[in-house]
Design an enzyme around this catalytic site. Structure first.
Site, PDB file in Angstrom:
ATOM      1  N   HIS A  58       4.098  17.501 -30.038  1.00 39.78           N
ATOM      2  CA  HIS A  58       4.645  16.650 -28.988  1.00 39.78           C
ATOM      3  C   HIS A  58       4.130  17.162 -27.650  1.00 39.78           C
ATOM      4  CE1 HIS A  58       7.603  19.764 -27.776  1.00 39.78           C
ATOM      5  NE2 HIS A  58       7.694  20.011 -29.071  1.00 39.78           N
TER       6      HIS A  58
ATOM      7  N   ARG B  29      24.115   9.837 -14.205  1.00 40.26           N
ATOM      8  CA  ARG B  29      22.912  10.668 -14.110  1.00 40.26           C
ATOM      9  C   ARG B  29      22.605  11.016 -12.656  1.00 40.26           C
ATOM     10  NH1 ARG B  29      19.388   9.372 -18.431  1.00 40.26           N
ATOM     11  NH2 ARG B  29      17.789  10.701 -17.484  1.00 40.26           N
TER      12      ARG B  29
END
Length: 577
Positions: free
Chosen positions: A14, A450
């Site tokens: 990744h 957030r």
């Protein structure tokens, strides 16, 4: 010495990335996801990223001395019973095939231990001659935490914890338990400040001393076969334990087609916000474990400078608390702390081993692609998008922001890492507080809780955050002053901290000027800055990416190089509409 550093492997990786280092200078760096538009580039070799780096340097693989990979893959595969190639030539062809990278000769292929690459990315690029080094991530080949020291160009490993005792996997398991999903460590860090910590041992699973930690639910010698890591098994141990000991059941999710988004997404049984106390407990446990490691490492080495890398290094709340520890006189956290950074670390480690003097970072990670005004104009004309060319793009964009608008800001070379630092950003005035909700919910389509971060001229930092220490990478949190809380409520988190970026006129003159122009309207040289991307997509890279994202999201304007694109009057998202 010309070194092409890489991370990423076909089918087993990744955050693929590539980096070109020539005679100790970083010439180019880019992440594969920016080109393929597949977030984190799972299982993708860094083909586009490597091609870009070579083109930026005017080189081909024939000109490269060493290809340095940020994992010791031969060891990793052998230890886990997986087949590896018979020769480096076969491995290089699998990674960078000649059909895409024509060459008359193969450069040397070197596999650098994963935590050595992380450590090198922090030490060699920090500008410090010596310092204690802490690497924290999910895992490397056979370690998840590494304590080391760098002195006079050499890195010495002191000790390590095995993958089963990974603090990264512990944190990921709690993320999954709370229904936040994969790759959600940043979300949980933000959620944690809304909760109240409970039992930091999680029912005896974690043990703490003044200088270390222990894990009681995962065998320290856990080793997988037929897989390249211990992630799945480690997280399974943790989830089984959490389900037995936590009062709340796991927040399970199912995949469903979302007609509004036009794609599948995960729907959880409960709102993850209900798990804020569990998130707070995990964050506090992580902080206690790591701060103990820091104390022990500094005592053992006698150092007062600390250098951090590895994916856990993205935890800005943790970093802020480390920075304020009395034992830590000097802190450098590699802004490319995750696996994209091991392409950089592997390259500089090899270059340093060969005797090159590494030029340290200067406050920027903008080593990616850029486009000239003529190239951008051609993209705009081909798209049929209406635009203007103001005499001063910074002043024109500042007017949009001062009127309450939110703008895309696309300037110069693309940056590496998950933080937009003024080259591929969405920007707004961080007042009123409701701006945070507008950008979270209406523009970025993410959870309302957030947090966002401020970019401020470094001259304004002491008044806003109480320190004049340069913090150019948005990777530590700091408390805000009374003046800061009043001037930028949209970027002050519930715990009265923020994750600042201090901007230098010498390093980024255009962005510095934009902030100053905004300050001319508002009285304070600070703006709200978040990455220029929509939900579940990488940060934009090209002018076409920027235009597509602008047209899809309800932004008010786009500063694309020297050109300004405005949302037509009356369209949803227009400031004041």
């Amino acid at each position: 010495m010309r070194v092409l550093g890489v991370n990423g492997w076909p089918g087993a990786s990744h955050d693929g990335a590539a980096c070109l280092v020539v005679d100790g200078d970083v010439v180019a760096l880019a992440e594969e996801e920016r080109f393929t538009r597949h977030k984190h580039a799972y299982g993708e070799a860094p083909l586009n990223a490597a091609a870009y780096c070579l083109a930026e340097g005017g080189l081909t693989l024939d000109d490269i001395d060493v290809v340095a990979h940020g994992w010791d893959l031969p060891t990793l595969f052998a230890d886990r019973g997986l087949d590896w190639f018979d020769s480096d030539a076969e491995a290089l062809e699998h990674l960078l095939p000649k059909a895409l990278f024509p060459r008359t000769r193969d450069p040397r292929l070197t596999f650098v231990g994963h935590h050595i690459a992380h450590a090198a990315s922090a030490y060699h690029l920090s500008g410090r001659d010596r310092g204690a080094i802490l690497v924290l991530d999910g895992q490397g080949e056979n370690e998840s935490t590494t304590l080391a020291v760098g002195i006079d160009g050499e890195i010495k490993t002191l000790r390590a914890h095995t993958p089963g005792w990974s603090l990264g996997y512990f944190y990921a398991a709690v993320c999954e338990y709370a229904g936040l999903g994969a790759d959600a460590a940043g979300k949980m860090m933000g959620l944690a400040s809304y909760g109240t910590p409970g039992d930091l041992t999680f029912g005896g699973a974690l043990g703490f001393t003044d200088e270390d930690f222990t894990v009681g639910v995962v065998p320290p010698g856990l080793r997988s076969t037929g897989s390249t890591d211990e992630e799945t098994a480690t997280i399974r141990y943790w989830l089984e334990h959490l389900e037995k000991t936590l009062p709340d059941a796991p927040n399970r999710g199912v995949r469903r087609f979302d007609p509004r988004a036009g794609r599948y997404g995960t729907v959880t049984d409960r709102d993850p916000f209900e798990y804020r106390d569990i998130a707070a407990t995990a964050q506090a446990a992580l902080e206690r474990a790591v701060m103990g490691l820091v104390r022990g490492l500094l005592r053992e080495t006698g150092e007062t400078t600390l250098l951090i890398a590895g994916g856990v290094g993205f935890n800005a709340t943790l970093n802020g608390k480390i920075m304020r520890m009395p034992e830590v006189q000097d802190l450098f956290v590699q802004p490319l702390a995750g696996d994209q950074g091991v392409s950089l670390g592997a390259a500089v480690w090899v270059a340093a081993q060969e005797g090159d003097r590494i030029r340290p970072m200067n406050g920027s990670v903008a080593w990616g692609p850029q486009w000239s005004p003529d190239e951008i104009r051609r993209v705009l004309d081909a798209s049929g998008t209406a635009y203007t060319e103001p005499a001063d793009i910074a002043a024109a964009t500042a007017e949009v922001l001062a009127a309450g608008g939110v703008a895309g800001w696309f300037q110069g070379r693309a940056e590496g890492g998950p933080r937009a630092l003024g080259h591929r950003s969405m920007v707004a005035v961080p007042d009123p507080e409701s701006t945070r909700d507008r950008v979270n919910v209406r523009i970025k389509d993410r959870e309302a809780w957030r947090p966002f971060a401020p970019s401020m001229q470094e001259e304004a930092a002491e008044a806003l955050i109480g320190t004049a220490t340069p913090l150019p990478y948005m990777i530590v949190t700091t408390p805000v002053t009374e003046a800061g809380a009043a001037a930028m409520p949209a970027v002050v988190h519930s715990d009265r901290t923020t994750r600042p970026q201090t901007v230098s006129a010498a390093v980024d003159p255009l962005y510095h000027r934009l902030i100053g122009e905004v300050g001319g309207h508002t009285g304070t040289a600070v703006i709200m800055n978040t990455s220029f991307n929509g939900r579940d997509e990488p940060v934009v890279c090209t002018p076409r990416d920027a235009l597509a994202t602008f047209h899809r999201l309800p932004l008010d304007a786009l500063a694309l190089g020297p050109f300004l694109v405005r949302r037509p009057a009356g369209f949803p998202g227009e400031a004041g509409a």
